[in-house]
Motif scaffolding. Structure first.
Motif, PDB file in Angstrom:
ATOM      1  N   VAL A 650      17.597 -39.176 -37.303  1.00  0.00           N
ATOM      2  CA  VAL A 650      17.762 -37.846 -37.898  1.00  0.00           C
ATOM      3  C   VAL A 650      18.667 -36.975 -37.029  1.00  0.00           C
ATOM      4  N   ALA A 651      18.441 -36.998 -35.704  1.00  0.00           N
ATOM      5  CA  ALA A 651      19.262 -36.184 -34.802  1.00  0.00           C
ATOM      6  C   ALA A 651      20.710 -36.661 -34.808  1.00  0.00           C
ATOM      7  N   THR A 652      20.909 -37.974 -34.893  1.00  0.00           N
ATOM      8  CA  THR A 652      22.276 -38.505 -34.948  1.00  0.00           C
ATOM      9  C   THR A 652      22.981 -38.052 -36.218  1.00  0.00           C
ATOM     10  N   ALA A 653      22.289 -38.106 -37.358  1.00  0.00           N
ATOM     11  CA  ALA A 653      22.895 -37.681 -38.616  1.00  0.00           C
ATOM     12  C   ALA A 653      23.254 -36.198 -38.577  1.00  0.00           C
ATOM     13  N   LYS A 654      22.349 -35.377 -38.056  1.00  0.00           N
ATOM     14  CA  LYS A 654      22.643 -33.944 -37.968  1.00  0.00           C
ATOM     15  C   LYS A 654      23.824 -33.673 -37.042  1.00  0.00           C
ATOM     16  N   LEU A 655      23.842 -34.374 -35.915  1.00  0.00           N
ATOM     17  CA  LEU A 655      24.911 -34.147 -34.945  1.00  0.00           C
ATOM     18  C   LEU A 655      26.259 -34.597 -35.494  1.00  0.00           C
ATOM     19  N   LEU A 656      26.281 -35.730 -36.181  1.00  0.00           N
ATOM     20  CA  LEU A 656      27.534 -36.206 -36.766  1.00  0.00           C
ATOM     21  C   LEU A 656      28.033 -35.235 -37.827  1.00  0.00           C
ATOM     22  N   ALA A 657      27.118 -34.746 -38.688  1.00  0.00           N
ATOM     23  CA  ALA A 657      27.528 -33.793 -39.722  1.00  0.00           C
ATOM     24  C   ALA A 657      28.033 -32.494 -39.111  1.00  0.00           C
ATOM     25  N   LEU A 658      27.334 -32.000 -38.096  1.00  0.00           N
ATOM     26  CA  LEU A 658      27.732 -30.750 -37.461  1.00  0.00           C
ATOM     27  C   LEU A 658      29.112 -30.867 -36.810  1.00  0.00           C
ATOM     28  N   LEU A 659      29.309 -31.934 -36.035  1.00  0.00           N
ATOM     29  CA  LEU A 659      30.584 -32.083 -35.342  1.00  0.00           C
ATOM     30  C   LEU A 659      31.718 -32.413 -36.305  1.00  0.00           C
ATOM     31  N   TRP A 660      31.445 -33.169 -37.341  1.00  0.00           N
ATOM     32  CA  TRP A 660      32.471 -33.498 -38.328  1.00  0.00           C
ATOM     33  C   TRP A 660      32.982 -32.234 -39.010  1.00  0.00           C
ATOM     34  N   LEU A 661      32.068 -31.371 -39.401  1.00  0.00           N
ATOM     35  CA  LEU A 661      32.459 -30.108 -40.018  1.00  0.00           C
ATOM     36  C   LEU A 661      33.000 -29.127 -38.983  1.00  0.00           C
ATOM     37  N   TYR A 662      32.440 -29.184 -37.779  1.00  0.00           N
ATOM     38  CA  TYR A 662      32.835 -28.273 -36.706  1.00  0.00           C
ATOM     39  C   TYR A 662      34.289 -28.492 -36.304  1.00  0.00           C
ATOM     40  N   ASN A 663      34.732 -29.740 -36.359  1.00  0.00           N
ATOM     41  CA  ASN A 663      36.099 -30.054 -35.972  1.00  0.00           C
ATOM     42  C   ASN A 663      37.120 -29.670 -37.032  1.00  0.00           C
ATOM     43  N   ASP A 664      36.663 -29.395 -38.246  1.00  0.00           N
ATOM     44  CA  ASP A 664      37.599 -29.011 -39.287  1.00  0.00           C
ATOM     45  C   ASP A 664      38.092 -27.589 -39.036  1.00  0.00           C
ATOM     46  N   PRO A 665      39.391 -27.354 -39.167  1.00  0.00           N
ATOM     47  CA  PRO A 665      39.908 -26.008 -38.852  1.00  0.00           C
ATOM     48  C   PRO A 665      39.402 -24.914 -39.770  1.00  0.00           C
ATOM     49  N   LEU A 666      38.925 -25.259 -40.962  1.00  0.00           N
ATOM     50  CA  LEU A 666      38.431 -24.225 -41.866  1.00  0.00           C
ATOM     51  C   LEU A 666      37.015 -23.768 -41.535  1.00  0.00           C
ATOM     52  N   THR A 667      36.358 -24.428 -40.600  1.00  0.00           N
ATOM     53  CA  THR A 667      35.012 -24.035 -40.215  1.00  0.00           C
ATOM     54  C   THR A 667      35.086 -22.950 -39.150  1.00  0.00           C
ATOM     55  N   GLU A 668      34.524 -21.821 -39.450  1.00  0.00           N
ATOM     56  CA  GLU A 668      34.499 -20.722 -38.485  1.00  0.00           C
ATOM     57  C   GLU A 668      33.379 -20.969 -37.479  1.00  0.00           C
ATOM     58  N   ARG A 669      33.755 -21.174 -36.262  1.00  0.00           N
ATOM     59  CA  ARG A 669      32.776 -21.493 -35.228  1.00  0.00           C
ATOM     60  C   ARG A 669      31.958 -20.260 -34.886  1.00  0.00           C
ATOM     61  N   SER A 670      30.671 -20.485 -34.691  1.00  0.00           N
ATOM     62  CA  SER A 670      29.763 -19.380 -34.409  1.00  0.00           C
ATOM     63  C   SER A 670      28.691 -19.847 -33.438  1.00  0.00           C
ATOM     64  N   ARG A 671      27.959 -18.919 -32.930  1.00  0.00           N
ATOM     65  CA  ARG A 671      26.876 -19.240 -32.003  1.00  0.00           C
ATOM     66  C   ARG A 671      25.790 -20.070 -32.684  1.00  0.00           C
ATOM     67  N   ARG A 672      25.630 -19.880 -33.988  1.00  0.00           N
ATOM     68  CA  ARG A 672      24.629 -20.656 -34.717  1.00  0.00           C
ATOM     69  C   ARG A 672      24.991 -22.138 -34.725  1.00  0.00           C
ATOM     70  N   TRP A 673      26.271 -22.442 -34.976  1.00  0.00           N
ATOM     71  CA  TRP A 673      26.701 -23.843 -34.945  1.00  0.00           C
ATOM     72  C   TRP A 673      26.524 -24.426 -33.548  1.00  0.00           C
ATOM     73  N   ASP A 674      26.896 -23.663 -32.540  1.00  0.00           N
ATOM     74  CA  ASP A 674      26.783 -24.150 -31.159  1.00  0.00           C
ATOM     75  C   ASP A 674      25.331 -24.457 -30.805  1.00  0.00           C
ATOM     76  N   ALA A 675      24.419 -23.579 -31.221  1.00  0.00           N
ATOM     77  CA  ALA A 675      23.007 -23.776 -30.890  1.00  0.00           C
ATOM     78  C   ALA A 675      22.457 -25.045 -31.550  1.00  0.00           C
ATOM     79  N   GLN A 676      22.863 -25.308 -32.776  1.00  0.00           N
ATOM     80  CA  GLN A 676      22.381 -26.518 -33.455  1.00  0.00           C
ATOM     81  C   GLN A 676      22.926 -27.789 -32.787  1.00  0.00           C
TER      82      GLN A 676
END
Length: 704
Positions: A650-676
């Motif tokens: 479960v943690a691997t799936a969440k981390l992969l989804a977060l980083l995959w979307l996080y690396n996209d330039p259209l994703t506005e990075r925020s403290r919430r994303w960083d905390a997750q």
């Protein structure tokens, strides 16, 4: 770079960057910075495609203005005499031709500073003689004596004028001697040397004239140094006392260096510098003060002998190649190292005089200054998103700003969350289509909206999306247009290691490995958006007979081609090939099986696992092309915790989804994303079966 010391050669700096990256704005900014302190000139071959001689004449004209740091304006006697001779139609008779050249020299002499002074002195002497002959002393001179005085006055007038002008011509003696010493003169006298230059064709006279221009600049800088008291340079603290003494180089700013006229001029200028070095070896013949900063949006093959191409991660072994630096890190010492022992210096090579540097992209603060204005915008976009999306590309930032300013007041959230696919102009053309038409080099066609067959630039963008293909010399044979597309994109500087935007965890997994060469994020995003927007063409018949989704078809075909290529050279197995297949599976939308395969590799080597996670998270993310990052995350993880998977899965799936979307330039990075993301790494570290979890802890700390 702008400081000059005696007998120092100056580089021809090639300011590299793709089209519309801000090179022209940088040249204008540097010109304003030079002000009236540093002697400089500006050429724009886009607006004025001049021949080399005319361009040099324009540069000399601009530099002959007054400067605060010079006691007198620069003069170019050698160049001017040669130019006068070249532009004169001489008589076929040798004696008349000699008189013509002599007359040109006399006419030019009268226009010089000394010549004008001599003319004024001649007028004063002539007036004095008139006073003697007809003025207050005339009653004392009567009869035959008066006639003698008048005759003497008439005969002395031209003699005195000639003597005074001959003293003025004394200031041209070095210029005339220089023309005697050039190889084309064949040791003839000064007049014969100019006659020979006048009879030469304009193309044959380019070398001597540009060499004369550089010799004039050197003579001026050596004999008329700048006034240090008028210098406005901001000196670093370590420069004090004698260390602060310096002279300025002369700066020539060249825009449009890649145009045919610009290339001819710069090639002739470098050849003239080589010519002076050859004619005066060991005496600083090539040590003229001219630093050239030329804006180039194409890589020149001759630079490769000494400089590593921007799309190569490492210089070629056993060669004097060095990496191209950023403009802000370029130094004379870095350029001059090619003269060190073992570097293979070759002053007879044009590449020896070039210094390619890369234009720094706009910083996020600079992007914010452009995008965050006081205008009422219907669809604001965070400067961090604009910076990541455009890669700091000047033209891309302006295009997004213009699109935002023209958005209607009732623009929906689609324009905010998807500024490329949702933003259209008055005619309904999307922004990505207009951007590709503007940026693509000649020879690559831009895709049309809803085009079913992907053009070569889209295939190249899909191929370069995989960072492991950057340095692979093998190209799948199934894609016939791919090699040519890659060559055009590289030569026009759209593929470079400078464009790679490393993720936060890259250093943890990859260490100090070289950055891979990638396609510019703006061009890559526009091309992949075109691929995502291209749906199956309308066709009659059953559903199964309709064309496949272009996105799915391109990445599927490319994955199979790379697999066949790897099997041919390395066999059917290999960990690298398995990881690359996972990359393409994720790009095709197979998130769940990829996350499961990543989870199975967790307890082997955490540092290698972080490296694999970073590689997979760099795959093209189609969900963000169609919906917001928050919506895409919810869809990817819908029901993931109710599938009975363990904590690591479960943690691997969440981390992969977060980083995959996080690396996209259209994703506005925020403290919430960083905390997750930080929480995901911590949970994996707590549930690891290995003793060494430092890689996971380091990765998590980067998001704290």
């Amino acid at each position: 770079m702008i400081w000059r010391y005696p007998d120092q050669r100056q580089p021809v700096v090639a300011l590299l960057g793709p089209r519309q990256s801000g090179k022209t704005s940088m040249l204008r900014s540097l010109s304003r910075g030079c002000g009236s302190t540093v002697v400089h000139a500006h050429l724009d071959f886009h607006e004025n495609p001049l021949d080399p001689v005319s361009a040099a004449a324009l540069v000399a004209f601009q530099m002959m203005r007054g400067w605060d740091t010079l006691r007198r304006s620069p003069v170019f006697h050698r160049f001017a005499l040669g130019l006068l001779a070249l532009n004169e139609n001489l008589e076929p008779d040798r004696a008349r031709a000699t008189d013509q050249i002599r007359g040109l020299i006399q006419q030019y002499t009268r226009g010089t500073r000394r010549g004008r002074f001599a003319t004024r002195l001649e007028e004063a002497v002539d007036a004095t003689m008139d006073v003697v002959a007809t003025g207050a002393l005339s009653p004392l001179v009567q009869g035959q004596a008066r006639e003698v005085v008048t005759a003497v006055r008439e005969r002395a007038r031209p003699v005195i004028g000639s003597l005074l002008q001959s003293t003025a011509r004394w200031g041209l003696r070095d210029a005339l001697r220089w023309h005697v010493g050039i190889p084309e003169a064949e040791a003839a006298g000064s007049l014969d040397a100019l006659i020979r230059l006048s009879s030469a064709s304009r193309s044959a006279a380019v070398g001597p004239l540009l060499a004369a221009f550089l010799a004039d600049a050197k003579d001026q800088a050596d004999h008329h140094p700048a006034l240090r008291s008028a210098c406005s340079c901001e000196l670093p603290p370590q420069y004090a006392g004698r260390a602060a003494r310096h002279d300025h180089a002369w700066v020539l700013l060249v825009d449009g260096a890649q145009t045919p006229a610009g290339r001819r001029f710069l090639a002739a200028l470098v050849a003239a510098r080589m010519r002076n070095e050859h004619n005066d070896p060991g005496t600083g013949g090539a040590a003229d003060p001219l630093v050239v900063l030329a804006a180039c949006d194409q890589w020149q093959p001759e630079w490769t002998t000494r400089w590593c191409e921007p799309w190569r991660t490492t210089p070629l072994p056993d060669t004097p190649q060095r990496r191209v630096p950023l403009l802000t890190r370029a130094t004379r010492a870095h350029w001059a190292r090619q003269d060190e022992t073992g570097a293979g210096p070759d002053p007879a090579s044009a590449a020896h005089y070039w210094y390619p540097v890369w234009l720094d992209p706009m910083s996020e603060e600079q992007v914010s200054d452009v995008t965050d204005d006081s205008a009422s915008l219907a669809a604001p976009v965070a400067s961090s998103v604009v910076h990541a999306l455009t890669g700091g590309h000047w033209g891309a930032v302006l295009a997004l700003q213009e699109q935002r300013a023209s958005a209607p007041p009732d623009a929906g959230t689609a324009v905010r969350d998807r500024p490329l696919t949702g933003a259209v102009d008055a005619s309904g053309r999307p922004l990505w289509a207009r951007a590709l038409e503007t940026c693509l080099p000649e020879g690559l066609a831009a895709p049309a909206p809803a085009e079913a067959v992907p053009p070569p630039v889209v295939l190249a963008a899909a191929y370069l999306a995989d960072m492991r293909t950057a340095d692979d010399p093998r190209v799948p044979l199934e894609t016939a247009e791919l090699p040519r597309s890659l060559e055009l994109l590289r030569r026009n500087l759209w593929v470079s290691t400078f464009f790679h935007r490393p993720s936060r965890i890259r250093e943890v997994g990859w260490g100090d490995a070289d950055r891979p060469a990638v396609l510019h994020p703006w061009l890559s995003r526009c091309a992949l958006t075109a691929l995502s927007a291209a749906g199956p063409a309308d066709a009659a018949g059953p559903e199964a007979e309709r064309p496949a989704d272009p996105w799915h078809e391109v990445f599927t075909r490319q994955g199979r081609a790379l697999a066949a290529l790897a099997a041919t050279h390395n066999g059917s197995g290999g960990v690298a090939r398995e990881e690359q297949q996972l990359f393409y599976d994720l790009a095709l939308g197979g998130f769940a099986p990829v996350a499961e395969a990543l989870s199975d590799r967790f307890d082997r080597d955490h540092r290698a696992w972080v490296r694999l996670l970073d590689y997979l998270a760099s795959a093209p993310c189609r969900p963000v092309h169609e919906q917001s990052a928050q919506q895409a995350y919810a869809v990817l993880l819908s029901g993931i915790e109710q599938t009975g998977r363990d904590v690591v899965a479960v943690a691997t799936a969440k981390l992969l989804a977060l980083l995959w979307l996080y690396n996209d330039p259209l994703t506005e990075r925020s403290r919430r994303w960083d905390a997750q993301i930080e929480e995901g790494f911590e949970r994996l570290a707590h549930n690891s079966r290995l003793l060494d979890v430092s890689a996971l802890q380091q990765a998590g700390a980067l998001f704290a």
